[in-house]
Motif scaffolding. Structure first.
Motif, PDB file in Angstrom:
ATOM      1  N   ASN A  67       0.812  -1.217   0.000  1.00  0.00           N
ATOM      2  CA  ASN A  67       0.000   0.000   0.000  1.00  0.00           C
ATOM      3  C   ASN A  67       0.848   1.271   0.000  1.00  0.00           C
ATOM      4  O   ASN A  67       0.746   2.123   0.888  1.00  0.00           O
ATOM      5  N   PHE A  68       1.699   1.370  -1.008  1.00  0.00           N
ATOM      6  CA  PHE A  68       2.474   2.579  -1.229  1.00  0.00           C
ATOM      7  C   PHE A  68       2.017   3.213  -2.536  1.00  0.00           C
ATOM      8  O   PHE A  68       1.650   2.509  -3.483  1.00  0.00           O
ATOM      9  N   LEU A  69       2.062   4.540  -2.581  1.00  0.00           N
ATOM     10  CA  LEU A  69       1.617   5.266  -3.772  1.00  0.00           C
ATOM     11  C   LEU A  69       2.737   6.174  -4.259  1.00  0.00           C
ATOM     12  O   LEU A  69       3.341   6.914  -3.476  1.00  0.00           O
ATOM     13  N   THR A  70       3.008   6.115  -5.567  1.00  0.00           N
ATOM     14  CA  THR A  70       3.980   7.001  -6.204  1.00  0.00           C
ATOM     15  C   THR A  70       3.239   7.913  -7.173  1.00  0.00           C
ATOM     16  O   THR A  70       2.486   7.437  -8.031  1.00  0.00           O
ATOM     17  N   LEU A  93       3.729  29.780   0.054  1.00  0.00           N
ATOM     18  CA  LEU A  93       2.693  28.990  -0.604  1.00  0.00           C
ATOM     19  C   LEU A  93       3.214  27.565  -0.772  1.00  0.00           C
ATOM     20  O   LEU A  93       4.124  27.320  -1.564  1.00  0.00           O
ATOM     21  N   ASP A  94       2.655  26.636  -0.021  1.00  0.00           N
ATOM     22  CA  ASP A  94       2.984  25.216  -0.155  1.00  0.00           C
ATOM     23  C   ASP A  94       1.839  24.529  -0.882  1.00  0.00           C
ATOM     24  O   ASP A  94       0.690  24.568  -0.420  1.00  0.00           O
ATOM     25  N   VAL A  95       2.135  23.896  -2.006  1.00  0.00           N
ATOM     26  CA  VAL A  95       1.105  23.211  -2.786  1.00  0.00           C
ATOM     27  C   VAL A  95       1.351  21.707  -2.729  1.00  0.00           C
ATOM     28  O   VAL A  95       2.497  21.245  -2.775  1.00  0.00           O
ATOM     29  N   TYR A  96       0.279  20.948  -2.607  1.00  0.00           N
ATOM     30  CA  TYR A  96       0.380  19.490  -2.558  1.00  0.00           C
ATOM     31  C   TYR A  96      -0.949  18.901  -3.026  1.00  0.00           C
ATOM     32  O   TYR A  96      -1.941  19.626  -3.221  1.00  0.00           O
ATOM     33  N   ALA A  97      -0.976  17.589  -3.211  1.00  0.00           N
ATOM     34  CA  ALA A  97      -2.188  16.910  -3.673  1.00  0.00           C
ATOM     35  C   ALA A  97      -2.680  15.938  -2.615  1.00  0.00           C
ATOM     36  O   ALA A  97      -1.888  15.326  -1.886  1.00  0.00           O
ATOM     37  N   THR A  98      -4.004  15.805  -2.543  1.00  0.00           N
ATOM     38  CA  THR A  98      -4.611  14.825  -1.646  1.00  0.00           C
ATOM     39  C   THR A  98      -5.538  13.921  -2.451  1.00  0.00           C
ATOM     40  O   THR A  98      -6.073  14.310  -3.498  1.00  0.00           O
ATOM     41  N   LEU A 106       4.488  15.267  -1.483  1.00  0.00           N
ATOM     42  CA  LEU A 106       5.192  16.210  -0.624  1.00  0.00           C
ATOM     43  C   LEU A 106       4.756  17.634  -0.981  1.00  0.00           C
ATOM     44  O   LEU A 106       4.382  17.898  -2.122  1.00  0.00           O
ATOM     45  N   PRO A 107       4.807  18.562  -0.033  1.00  0.00           N
ATOM     46  CA  PRO A 107       4.498  19.955  -0.380  1.00  0.00           C
ATOM     47  C   PRO A 107       5.616  20.568  -1.214  1.00  0.00           C
ATOM     48  O   PRO A 107       6.796  20.344  -0.950  1.00  0.00           O
ATOM     49  N   THR A 108       5.232  21.307  -2.227  1.00  0.00           N
ATOM     50  CA  THR A 108       6.185  22.041  -3.063  1.00  0.00           C
ATOM     51  C   THR A 108       6.059  23.526  -2.748  1.00  0.00           C
ATOM     52  O   THR A 108       4.960  24.088  -2.806  1.00  0.00           O
ATOM     53  N   PRO A 125       3.855  24.422 -10.847  1.00  0.00           N
ATOM     54  CA  PRO A 125       4.789  23.565 -10.109  1.00  0.00           C
ATOM     55  C   PRO A 125       4.518  22.078 -10.337  1.00  0.00           C
ATOM     56  O   PRO A 125       3.435  21.676 -10.774  1.00  0.00           O
ATOM     57  N   PHE A 126       5.528  21.264 -10.034  1.00  0.00           N
ATOM     58  CA  PHE A 126       5.372  19.812  -9.951  1.00  0.00           C
ATOM     59  C   PHE A 126       5.170  19.441  -8.481  1.00  0.00           C
ATOM     60  O   PHE A 126       5.838  19.982  -7.598  1.00  0.00           O
ATOM     61  N   VAL A 127       4.262  18.519  -8.238  1.00  0.00           N
ATOM     62  CA  VAL A 127       4.127  17.920  -6.906  1.00  0.00           C
ATOM     63  C   VAL A 127       4.299  16.412  -7.074  1.00  0.00           C
ATOM     64  O   VAL A 127       3.812  15.828  -8.041  1.00  0.00           O
ATOM     65  N   TYR A 128       5.000  15.806  -6.141  1.00  0.00           N
ATOM     66  CA  TYR A 128       5.297  14.387  -6.308  1.00  0.00           C
ATOM     67  C   TYR A 128       5.457  13.713  -4.952  1.00  0.00           C
ATOM     68  O   TYR A 128       5.679  14.357  -3.918  1.00  0.00           O
ATOM     69  N   GLY A 129       5.350  12.403  -4.973  1.00  0.00           N
ATOM     70  CA  GLY A 129       5.600  11.594  -3.789  1.00  0.00           C
ATOM     71  C   GLY A 129       6.062  10.220  -4.222  1.00  0.00           C
ATOM     72  O   GLY A 129       5.473   9.624  -5.130  1.00  0.00           O
ATOM     73  N   ASN A 130       7.114   9.728  -3.606  1.00  0.00           N
ATOM     74  CA  ASN A 130       7.667   8.414  -3.943  1.00  0.00           C
ATOM     75  C   ASN A 130       7.397   7.427  -2.806  1.00  0.00           C
ATOM     76  O   ASN A 130       7.846   7.629  -1.677  1.00  0.00           O
ATOM     77  N   ASN A 131       6.645   6.382  -3.128  1.00  0.00           N
ATOM     78  CA  ASN A 131       6.331   5.332  -2.149  1.00  0.00           C
ATOM     79  C   ASN A 131       5.752   5.910  -0.858  1.00  0.00           C
ATOM     80  O   ASN A 131       6.232   5.649   0.250  1.00  0.00           O
ATOM     81  N   VAL A 132       4.713   6.726  -1.024  1.00  0.00           N
ATOM     82  CA  VAL A 132       4.039   7.317   0.131  1.00  0.00           C
ATOM     83  C   VAL A 132       3.093   6.276   0.734  1.00  0.00           C
ATOM     84  O   VAL A 132       2.247   5.719   0.028  1.00  0.00           O
ATOM     85  N   PRO A 133       3.208   5.981   2.034  1.00  0.00           N
ATOM     86  CA  PRO A 133       2.283   5.013   2.652  1.00  0.00           C
ATOM     87  C   PRO A 133       0.851   5.543   2.625  1.00  0.00           C
ATOM     88  O   PRO A 133       0.604   6.715   2.918  1.00  0.00           O
TER      89      PRO A 133
END
Length: 209
Positions: A67-70, A93-98, A106-108, A125-133
């Motif tokens: 259950n990890f999300l990239t 300004l911190d931008v992120y996705a939910t 992660l916040p960008t 901006p780019f927002v990204y997350g690697n193997n987020v639980p």
């Protein structure tokens, strides 16, 4: 009058003068602050308008059974200052996705910006997350959304703003922006990158200050 009485008289006059000066200074500062507050209330600053213009999802992959999300998403978001006589400082300004209430990137940090009267600012901006639980049930939800061909993401902005009225700059206020993005899933390509989904629609965001 004795010399001792004269000394007390001079000292009393000095204390009275100090009290009058302090009182005058307090009254002066109070009048200035009251005038600034009155001007601020009369102008009544309106919160900025945010619009999500584009969201391109380059990666939205789950790994099982852990259950990890990239994710890797580029967004284009615009902000407009609707005020005629008030400027806006975007201090942070911190931008992120939910996804379904859970933060999945992660916040960008976007660059600090000053927005003049009626000005428009645009960020991509780019927002990204690697193997987020992620919560176990979200893996099933993502699978279902992919089957139906649409994923609902929320682009969030957490920041601090200040208002500028003439030479007066207010204290910092918390800014919360929420932009829903229904992203259609497809097997497209853009250059050498796989585009999982692309969202293009001028969508107003909910803004709280």
């Amino acid at each position: 009058m004795t010399e001792k009485d004269c000394g007390h008289h001079v000292e009393d006059e000095r204390h009275n003068l100090q009290r009058r000066l302090i009182t005058a200074l307090i009254v002066f500062v109070t009048l200035i602050l009251f005038t600034i507050l009155l001007i601020f209330l009369i102008l009544r600053p309106t919160k900025p308008h945010f619009i999500l213009q584009d969201a391109t999802v380059y990666a939205f992959n789950t790994s099982t059974p852990f259950n990890f999300l990239t994710t890797n998403i580029q967004i284009t978001i615009a902000s407009r200052n609707p005020n005629d006589k008030i400027g806006i400082y975007y201090d942070r300004l911190d931008v992120y996705a939910t996804y379904r209430g859970q933060q999945v990137t992660l916040p960008t940090l976007m660059p600090q910006t000053y927005q003049g009267h009626k000005d428009v600012s645009i960020w991509s901006p780019f927002v990204y997350g690697n193997n987020v639980p992620i919560a176990p049930y979200l893996g099933n939800e993502i699978s279902q959304d992919i089957i139906f061909g649409t994923i609902l993401l929320n682009v969030r902005i957490d920041g601090r703003v200040r208002w500028k009225v003439g030479n007066f700059i207010s204290s910092k206020y918390h800014l919360d922006v929420n932009c829903p993005a229904y992203v259609g899933i497809g097997g497209k390509f853009l250059g050498n990158s796989v585009v999982v989904g692309k969202y293009q629609l001028v969508q107003s965001c909910n803004v709280d200050v």
